[in-house]
Scaffold this active site. Structure first.
Site, PDB file in Angstrom:
ATOM      1  N   HIS A   1       0.838  -1.218   0.000  1.00 13.53           N
ATOM      2  CA  HIS A   1       0.000   0.000   0.000  1.00 13.53           C
ATOM      3  C   HIS A   1       0.870   1.265   0.000  1.00 13.53           C
ATOM      4  O   HIS A   1       0.415   2.316   0.448  1.00 13.53           O
ATOM      5  CB  HIS A   1      -0.957   0.025   1.192  1.00 13.53           C
ATOM      6  CG  HIS A   1      -1.678  -1.267   1.411  1.00 13.53           C
ATOM      7  ND1 HIS A   1      -2.910  -1.544   0.854  1.00 13.53           N
ATOM      8  CD2 HIS A   1      -1.325  -2.382   2.103  1.00 13.53           C
ATOM      9  CE1 HIS A   1      -3.287  -2.765   1.209  1.00 13.53           C
ATOM     10  NE2 HIS A   1      -2.338  -3.303   1.959  1.00 13.53           N
TER      11      HIS A   1
ATOM     12  N   SER B   1      13.191  22.308 -16.696  1.00 19.06           N
ATOM     13  CA  SER B   1      11.989  23.056 -17.012  1.00 19.06           C
ATOM     14  C   SER B   1      12.395  24.362 -17.659  1.00 19.06           C
ATOM     15  O   SER B   1      13.422  24.943 -17.316  1.00 19.06           O
ATOM     16  CB  SER B   1      11.207  23.323 -15.727  1.00 19.06           C
ATOM     17  OG  SER B   1      10.369  24.454 -15.891  1.00 19.06           O
TER      18      SER B   1
ATOM     19  N   LYS C   1      14.329  22.742 -11.568  1.00 17.73           N
ATOM     20  CA  LYS C   1      13.724  21.437 -11.839  1.00 17.73           C
ATOM     21  C   LYS C   1      14.660  20.424 -12.489  1.00 17.73           C
ATOM     22  O   LYS C   1      15.474  20.745 -13.335  1.00 17.73           O
ATOM     23  CB  LYS C   1      12.490  21.596 -12.765  1.00 17.73           C
ATOM     24  CG  LYS C   1      11.298  22.242 -12.109  1.00 17.73           C
ATOM     25  CD  LYS C   1      10.735  21.474 -10.912  1.00 17.73           C
ATOM     26  CE  LYS C   1      10.069  20.194 -11.301  1.00 17.73           C
ATOM     27  NZ  LYS C   1       8.757  20.399 -11.903  1.00 17.73           N
TER      28      LYS C   1
ATOM     29  N   GLU D   1       9.012   8.543 -17.026  1.00 17.92           N
ATOM     30  CA  GLU D   1       7.629   8.988 -17.252  1.00 17.92           C
ATOM     31  C   GLU D   1       7.144   8.555 -18.628  1.00 17.92           C
ATOM     32  O   GLU D   1       6.007   8.118 -18.804  1.00 17.92           O
ATOM     33  CB  GLU D   1       7.534  10.510 -17.141  1.00 17.92           C
ATOM     34  CG  GLU D   1       7.610  11.028 -15.719  1.00 17.92           C
ATOM     35  CD  GLU D   1       7.644  12.550 -15.667  1.00 17.92           C
ATOM     36  OE1 GLU D   1       6.836  13.122 -14.939  1.00 17.92           O
ATOM     37  OE2 GLU D   1       8.487  13.168 -16.346  1.00 17.92           O
TER      38      GLU D   1
END
Ligand code: ARG
Length: 465
Positions: free
Chosen positions: A164, A285, A291, A298
């Site tokens: 979990h 970014s 960033k 991804e």
């Protein structure tokens, strides 16, 4: 690409029609824009077919020689990018055949004897997929090697195992990595199994019912390296279950990669900080100078959705198609091609990314110490001293509450504090509560004990070689 203004070439089937198809229909129905990717396999199939026709005395030795020479030259033209693909000729099969006839004359017209584009295309797709599966299985093995290499270094690196996504029990990072090794091992097996059903010969089924010529399908199968032949001509030209099965196996590989990638993304977040991913796999970014984004994992995660989509597309394409061949099946190619391309590219970048993972063993250890990860070990300790497990579970729950109240871990409590939850607890409990103790105790097959994981890695290396 297909040239803008194609030369007007009459379709080989146009004889019974009063008018040609409209420009719009021609473009809509043509597959040459994508099925030219099958060209090498189409030529391979045609060569085998021609040799077989000669062996059963349908094709003369001279015609065979001319066909062989012509197809070899066409193959060179295609490889060199000199072949002119014509939209008017609809698909890869008719483009090649038409060029062959233009080159060698009447002998080229003999090639399509005892054959239809229906069994031809089914053969091409199977040959294409067989080669793709071999490449993909090799790429999976390379990924497995990279996992082992990383796992080898971390049999004693302790992290919290999660259920979990909450701290559950301590495991080694190595054990965690080897879980993915197992997933990929099953993926490779699944593809190898799928290959057996892909690797069957449809050729000889002709349009749907077989042919009146005395063909030798066994010879064809042997020539093309098929393990067997499709036993029913109607089935052979129409079903694409083998391609669906391939896409399902591919979707499972992507699903496994996406799970790993999701963890990379979470773990490199500074709140976890379990790992860092080398800059070469990240991007910045354009507005936020600080960033560092994990774009590679991804995108692997995202491309999983794309492959899942192809699987659903093929299932839907095949659903409710009456026997035998329907033009619907032309739509199998783009999903199959893109599945192969997406999966091979993802596996390549995934393997490379594994080499860019920098492990922060301290952060892993700290997290394992924070979540009462050895609570189960304390319960097991009480059971071994005679307490029924359910009671032990309750006693340890109380101890965890107590430790939470103190803002510390179970191992930080004093012996008398622990003893209020059970008089069975003795000084030896502290060995059980350590992370190392928890790992070492799980020494059965499949457990996370460092010695056991080392054995698992050794076995894995053997299975790969
Ligand atoms: N381009 C077609 C396909 O990919 C080849 C077979 C066409 N057969 C036909 N009878 N129209 O399925």
């Amino acid at each position: 690409m297909t040239q803008e203004k194609p030369k007007a070439a009459a379709a080989p089937w146009s004889g019974r029609f009063n008018e040609p198809v409209t420009e719009l229909v021609k473009r809509y129905t043509a597959s040459i824009g994508f099925d030219r990717r099958l060209a090498e396999f189409d030529i391979e199939g045609s060569l085998a077919h021609a040799r077989m026709l000669h062996a059963v005395e349908i094709l003369s030795a001279e015609d065979l020689a001319a066909i062989e020479k012509g197809l070899a030259q066409i193959r060179e033209e295609i490889r060199a990018g000199r072949f002119e693909w014509l939209l008017d000729l609809e698909d890869v099969h008719m483009n090649i055949e038409s060029r062959l006839t233009a080159m060698i004359g009447d002998a080229g017209k003999q090639l399509h004897t005892a054959r239809s584009r229906n069994d031809q295309v089914a053969t091409d797709v199977r040959l294409f997929l067989r080669a793709a599966i071999d490449e993909i299985v090799a790429l999976i093995k390379t990924a497995q090697h990279a996992l082992i290499e990383l796992a080898d270094q971390h049999t004693d690196t302790i992290m919290p195992g999660f259920t979990h996504l909450q701290v559950a029990q301590p495991v080694s990072y190595s054990h965690h990595l080897m879980a993915y090794f197992e997933m990929l091992a099953r993926d490779a097996q699944r593809l190898a199994d799928c290959r057996k059903r892909v690797n069957r010969l449809p050729l000889g089924s002709a349009a749907l019912a077989g042919t009146t010529f005395p063909i030798d399908r066994m010879m064809l199968a042997k020539e093309l390296g098929f393990e067997g032949i499709c036993e029913n001509s109607l089935d052979a030209v129409s079903d694409r279950d083998f391609a669906i099965e391939f896409c399902a196996a591919a979707a499972l590989v992507m699903m496994h990669l996406s799970r790993f990638c999701e963890e990379v993304i979470i773990w490199m977040n500074p709140r976890f900080a379990f790992i860092d991913l080398a800059d070469r796999f990240c991007t910045g970014s354009s507005i936020m100078p600080q960033k560092k984004n994990p774009d590679v994992p991804e995108l692997i995660r995202a491309k999983t959705g794309r492959v899942n989509g192809h699987l659903v597309a093929l299932l839907t394409l095949m659903k409710a198609q009456p026997l035998a061949y329907n033009r619907d099946n032309q739509e199998d190619k783009e999903p199959v091609f893109d599945t192969v391309d997406t999966l091979t590219a993802s596996l390549r970048v995934f393997t490379e990314m594994l080499g860019g993972i920098k492990v922060n063993a301290e952060a892993m250890r700290k997290a394992a110490l924070e979540g009462h990860a050895t609570a189960t070990d304390l319960a097991d300790y009480l059971v071994k001293r005679g307490m029924p497990f359910r009671e032990a579970h309750e006693a340890v729950s109380q101890a965890v509450r107590f430790a939470e109240g103190r803002g510390c871990g179970l191992a930080d409590l004093k012996l008398p504090d622990l003893q209020q939850f059970s008089p069975l607890i003795g000084e030896d409990v502290f060995a059980v509560l350590t992370l190392e103790g928890a790992l070492k105790a799980r020494s059965h097959i499949g457990g996370t004990a460092p010695a056991r994981v080392k054995a698992a890695i050794a076995k894995a290396k053997k299975t790969l070689n």
